[in-house]
Write a protein that holds these residues in place. Structure first.
Motif, mmCIF file in Angstrom:
data_model
loop_
_atom_site.group_PDB
_atom_site.id
_atom_site.type_symbol
_atom_site.label_atom_id
_atom_site.label_comp_id
_atom_site.label_asym_id
_atom_site.label_seq_id
_atom_site.Cartn_x
_atom_site.Cartn_y
_atom_site.Cartn_z
ATOM 1 N N GLN A 103 0.870 -1.293 -0.061
ATOM 2 C CA GLN A 103 -0.119 -0.026 -0.106
ATOM 3 C C GLN A 103 0.616 1.255 0.056
ATOM 4 O O GLN A 103 0.417 2.300 -0.379
ATOM 5 C CB GLN A 103 -0.790 -0.042 1.243
ATOM 6 N N LEU A 163 -3.422 -2.809 -10.007
ATOM 7 C CA LEU A 163 -4.715 -2.803 -10.011
ATOM 8 C C LEU A 163 -5.072 -3.253 -11.626
ATOM 9 O O LEU A 163 -6.470 -3.237 -11.808
ATOM 10 C CB LEU A 163 -4.843 -1.566 -10.006
ATOM 11 N N ILE A 201 -7.789 1.674 10.864
ATOM 12 C CA ILE A 201 -8.701 0.747 10.273
ATOM 13 C C ILE A 201 -8.835 -0.488 11.178
ATOM 14 O O ILE A 201 -10.201 -0.968 11.524
ATOM 15 C CB ILE A 201 -8.440 0.165 8.956
ATOM 16 N N ASP A 234 -13.881 6.664 9.435
ATOM 17 C CA ASP A 234 -13.097 7.057 8.371
ATOM 18 C C ASP A 234 -12.760 8.660 8.685
ATOM 19 O O ASP A 234 -11.623 9.198 8.191
ATOM 20 C CB ASP A 234 -13.856 7.028 6.982
ATOM 21 N N ARG A 261 -17.055 1.287 5.109
ATOM 22 C CA ARG A 261 -15.881 2.277 4.857
ATOM 23 C C ARG A 261 -15.918 2.974 3.499
ATOM 24 O O ARG A 261 -16.315 2.100 2.698
ATOM 25 C CB ARG A 261 -14.349 1.849 5.216
ATOM 26 N N THR A 262 -15.556 4.254 3.592
ATOM 27 C CA THR A 262 -15.384 4.917 2.241
ATOM 28 C C THR A 262 -14.220 4.460 1.652
ATOM 29 O O THR A 262 -13.178 4.338 2.190
ATOM 30 C CB THR A 262 -15.816 6.468 2.354
ATOM 31 N N GLU A 269 -12.676 5.332 -5.392
ATOM 32 C CA GLU A 269 -11.624 4.769 -6.213
ATOM 33 C C GLU A 269 -10.919 3.530 -6.106
ATOM 34 O O GLU A 269 -10.902 2.956 -5.248
ATOM 35 C CB GLU A 269 -10.244 5.829 -5.376
ATOM 36 N N THR A 270 -10.516 3.017 -7.319
ATOM 37 C CA THR A 270 -9.997 1.642 -7.365
ATOM 38 C C THR A 270 -8.615 1.608 -6.471
ATOM 39 O O THR A 270 -8.629 0.593 -5.652
ATOM 40 C CB THR A 270 -9.560 1.462 -8.596
ATOM 41 N N GLU A 271 -7.844 2.526 -6.290
ATOM 42 C CA GLU A 271 -6.515 2.120 -5.466
ATOM 43 C C GLU A 271 -6.955 2.199 -4.053
ATOM 44 O O GLU A 271 -6.433 1.284 -3.272
ATOM 45 C CB GLU A 271 -5.331 3.288 -5.793
ATOM 46 N N GLU A 272 -7.650 3.180 -3.591
ATOM 47 C CA GLU A 272 -8.017 3.313 -2.299
ATOM 48 C C GLU A 272 -9.062 2.102 -1.765
ATOM 49 O O GLU A 272 -8.652 1.423 -0.677
ATOM 50 C CB GLU A 272 -8.677 4.498 -2.168
ATOM 51 N N ASN A 309 -8.590 -0.728 -2.990
ATOM 52 C CA ASN A 309 -7.863 -1.951 -2.855
ATOM 53 C C ASN A 309 -6.980 -1.906 -1.517
ATOM 54 O O ASN A 309 -6.945 -3.011 -0.801
ATOM 55 C CB ASN A 309 -6.684 -1.796 -3.986
ATOM 56 N N SER A 310 -6.655 -0.718 -1.155
ATOM 57 C CA SER A 310 -5.864 -0.756 0.122
ATOM 58 C C SER A 310 -6.842 -0.761 1.254
ATOM 59 O O SER A 310 -6.462 -1.668 2.294
ATOM 60 C CB SER A 310 -5.191 0.722 0.332
ATOM 61 N N VAL A 311 -7.862 -0.056 1.293
ATOM 62 C CA VAL A 311 -8.709 -0.076 2.438
ATOM 63 C C VAL A 311 -9.612 -1.639 2.727
ATOM 64 O O VAL A 311 -9.483 -2.403 3.647
ATOM 65 C CB VAL A 311 -10.130 0.687 2.147
ATOM 66 N N SER A 343 -8.074 -4.537 1.728
ATOM 67 C CA SER A 343 -6.953 -5.409 1.917
ATOM 68 C C SER A 343 -6.938 -5.537 3.490
ATOM 69 O O SER A 343 -6.730 -6.264 4.122
ATOM 70 C CB SER A 343 -5.683 -5.101 1.516
ATOM 71 N N THR A 344 -7.073 -4.230 4.222
ATOM 72 C CA THR A 344 -6.829 -4.117 5.595
ATOM 73 C C THR A 344 -8.016 -4.646 6.374
ATOM 74 O O THR A 344 -8.123 -4.917 7.250
ATOM 75 C CB THR A 344 -6.587 -2.483 5.864
ATOM 76 N N THR A 394 -7.944 -7.927 6.603
ATOM 77 C CA THR A 394 -7.007 -8.398 7.626
ATOM 78 C C THR A 394 -7.725 -8.534 8.993
ATOM 79 O O THR A 394 -7.808 -9.439 9.961
ATOM 80 C CB THR A 394 -5.726 -7.515 7.626
ATOM 81 N N GLY A 397 -10.857 -2.827 -7.690
ATOM 82 C CA GLY A 397 -9.734 -2.645 -6.326
ATOM 83 C C GLY A 397 -9.909 -3.895 -5.436
ATOM 84 O O GLY A 397 -9.100 -4.491 -4.988
ATOM 85 N N LYS A 427 -8.984 -7.116 -7.220
ATOM 86 C CA LYS A 427 -7.361 -7.466 -7.299
ATOM 87 C C LYS A 427 -6.981 -7.896 -5.851
ATOM 88 O O LYS A 427 -6.115 -8.573 -5.737
ATOM 89 C CB LYS A 427 -6.740 -5.942 -7.809
#
Lengths: 337, 310
Positions: free
Chosen positions: A62, A253, A304, A310, B195-196, B200-203, B205-207, B209-210, B213, B231, B234
């Motif tokens: 990330q 991506l 998170i 958020d 969550r928001t 966006e795709t990249e965000e 993907n990150s959000v 993944s977390t 977890t 995202g 992926k």
């Protein structure tokens, strides 16, 4: 020409002061490292999943793009400049490369090779223009890169007609998520870039002169160096790094869209500043930037996991940026004395 | 300096020339105000409207868009420019359901027919401004419920899901979240987190993944648009979790292959390319002397799955 540097007129370190300077810089970075460590300890104790290998590799993935952009931003901020265009440039580089990558006639090898050249080439051209226009007309880079922010975004939309490019070669896509002993390959690429940047900035005359320009531009000029060359070089390096970041974005991506990267410049600037580089230029290290990017990534992930909303997360990130600058003020006083 | 003077003279003369040109045209002029021309959804919508203009041939279309979906100010300026130009109708997809009420009231006071599409203006804000304005558009809440039900059906009661929301404060984001929550309540799903990722795709993907977890037992994901769903998918590929089902919204071209190979369970098509054209039709009916539009004119939505994806 390099020997013409005069210690009394130029604040940049010469051979004699380099080791003392490195020591101080090391101490500065150590402070940021301790802050990062405290965050890691906090999240490890307060959340169940933070300190797991999966989560660590997630965090590393990330932060990769922000870290690469922030390395370039470090060069620019060190000479006292700023680059607001990197987010838009990322989109422009990505769509140019994405167009090349989806040419059906090319083999995967050719397509990826040409796309990488296209991405870096696009970044280099934009970065060069940023640097050259600011240096040639003596304009603040804030304004010039604000212009480039719009130009690159518009160009990205124009090239694609505002459409998303997708369906890249599967092997390219797989590369984006490759791991080596639990460490994402894309992050390793970023680490190599950090190492190269560290070497260039601290071990070469070129790098030391960038610090010199940030400290005392006039002195560097009087010592007979072309300010134009160094300024253009700093922005061009930043541009090339945007191109690399764009390739990694696409590999991760599997899309290239003209609207990606909005606001990425702000995250990159935040990483550099949290990492202890002075916005006035002349002070800071790329290792600090690495730590700064880690702090942002750990915060985003840890908060998170911690279950924070958020909105609270956004507020805390803001608080950290301001804290970093305040702490930097004190550090400046201590290292100066 | 000389350049700027020349440029401003040209700009002024263009501005001065515009209103009479618009008024003099015998065809009615429709000002189309889009949210953003910088994504596939609105791009298709604009192309649909342009094709519609050619096909009907009895009106003139002027379209403006903004750089991004939250740029209220250029939309505001756009509406004011249309008022000055004296267009016959303004057809608008508001960037903000409250902020745009005041300039639209101004347009209505100037005798312009206003049709609101895509995102509905806020009822209370309309009441406060004393205007009554119909809405032509899809049921975002209904669409989200539809795609959420598809996920619920596939998971069964007790399925553990998370939501990825759009921009906080955006009305369609809020409506889609409500629709997802409707489906969760009816399907007796268990909502673990919401969550928001700001569309966006990249965000996303990150959000996501977390989130994965934090909640490794996630079984389903509801993404408020397809960009975020991409995202998420992926992230699932990387985590090797083919067991988790994902639904999206919008049916953008990039998800067609994902729907085909089952990585995206379902998405919703709002027929964006027809939406602006439909709203223009309604506006022209009123301009031609037809009855005033009332309430909510719902446009077509459709669930897209493996069975009907193109």
């Amino acid at each position: 020409m390099m020997q013409a540097l005069d210690k009394t007129t130029l604040n940049a370190p010469t051979e004699a002061t380099v080791s003392g300077m490195s020591m101080k810089l090391l101490l500065r970075d150590a402070g940021i490292g301790i802050a990062l460590l405290l965050l890691i300890v906090f999240f490890s104790l307060s959340t169940e999943h933070f300190l797991t290998s999966n989560n660590i590799s997630n965090i590393l993935t990330q932060i990769t793009i922000n870290l690469i952009l922030a390395i370039g931003m470090t060069f620019v901020i060190l000479i006292g400049g700023i680059d607001l265009s990197v987010g838009s440039m990322l989109a422009f580089c990505a769509v140019v490369a994405g167009t090349v990558l989806t040419i059906p006639e090319l083999s995967v090898f050719q397509a990826v090779g040409l796309a990488t050249l296209a991405a870096i080439g696009t970044g280099v051209v934009c970065g060069f223009l940023n640097g050259w226009i600011s240096a040639f007309w003596g304009l603040p880079s804030f304004i010039v890169t604000l212009g480039m922010l719009n130009i690159a975004r518009g160009a990205a939309l124009q090239v694609t007609d505002a459409r998303t490019i997708y369906s890249f070669p599967p092997s390219f896509n797989a590369f984006g998520s490759q791991m080596v002993v639990g460490v994402p390959v894309v992050f390793l690429i970023a680490l190599v870039l950090v190492a190269v940047a560290w070497f260039v900035l601290s071990k070469t005359v070129f790098g030391r002169l960038l610090y010199g320009i940030g400290n005392n531009e006039e002195a560097v000029r009087l010592a007979g160096h072309s300010l134009m060359f160094y300024k253009v070089a700093a922005f061009t390096i930043a541009g090339a790094l945007v191109g690399i970041a764009a390739m990694i974005y696409m590999a991760r991506l599997n899309i290239a869209s003209p609207i990606i990267g909005i606001g990425f410049e702000l995250n990159a600037i935040a990483a550099v500043i949290i990492g202890g580089t002075s916005l006035n230029g002349g002070r800071g290290t790329v290792v600090g930037t690495l730590l700064g990017a880690c702090i942002i990534g750990v915060l985003a992930n840890g908060l998170i996991l911690f279950g924070l909303s958020d909105f609270m997360r956004q507020m805390i990130t803001g608080v950290v940026i301001i804290l970093a600058v305040i702490i930097d003020k004190y550090r400046e006083r201590i290292t100066a004395s | 300096m000389k350049f700027f003077t020349a440029a401003s003279i040209i700009a002024l003369s263009v501005a001065a020339a515009l209103p009479p040109a618009a008024v003099a045209a015998d065809k009615p002029v429709v000002g189309l105000v889009m949210k953003s021309l910088a994504n596939d959804f609105f791009k298709n919508m604009l192309e649909g409207a342009e094709a519609h203009e050619k096909k009907r041939g009895d009106y003139e279309l002027k379209a403006i868009g903004m750089q991004n979906e939250t740029d209220f100010e250029s939309q505001l300026n756009g509406v004011e420019n249309f008022i000055t130009q004296g267009v016959d109708a303004i057809v608008i997809a508001p960037a903000d359901s409250r902020a745009m009420v005041t300039p639209l009231k101004k347009a209505m006071d100037a005798g312009i027919t206003v049709v609101n599409f895509d995102v509905s203006l806020d009822e209370q804000a309309k009441k406060d401004a004393g205007i009554d304005l119909a809405f032509v558009g899809p049921d975002n809440r209904g669409g989200a419920k539809m795609v959420g039900e598809a996920l619920a059906k596939s998971l069964g009661a007790g399925g553990k899901v998370v939501i990825l929301e759009g921009n906080p404060g955006a009305d369609n984001a809020a409506q889609r979240k409500l629709g997802f929550e409707d489906a969760i309540a009816e399907g007796k799903l268990d909502l673990l987190d919401s969550r928001t990722a700001h569309w966006e795709t990249e965000e996303a993907n990150s959000v996501f993944s977390t989130m994965l977890t934090a909640h490794p037992d996630i079984q389903g994901v509801m993404a408020a648009n397809d960009s975020m769903a991409i995202g998420v998918i992926k992230a699932l590929d990387v985590a090797g979790r083919s067991d988790i089902k994902v639904v999206g919204f919008d049916n953008v071209p990039a998800v067609a292959p994902l729907v085909k190979d089952g990585k995206l369970l379902a998405t919703v098509d709002q027929f964006g390319s027809q939406m602006a054209a439909d709203a223009i039709d309604k506006a022209l009916e009123v301009v031609a002397g037809g009855p005033k539009l009332e309430g909510w004119v719902k446009t077509n939505i459709e669930l897209v799955t493996k069975d009907n994806v193109k």
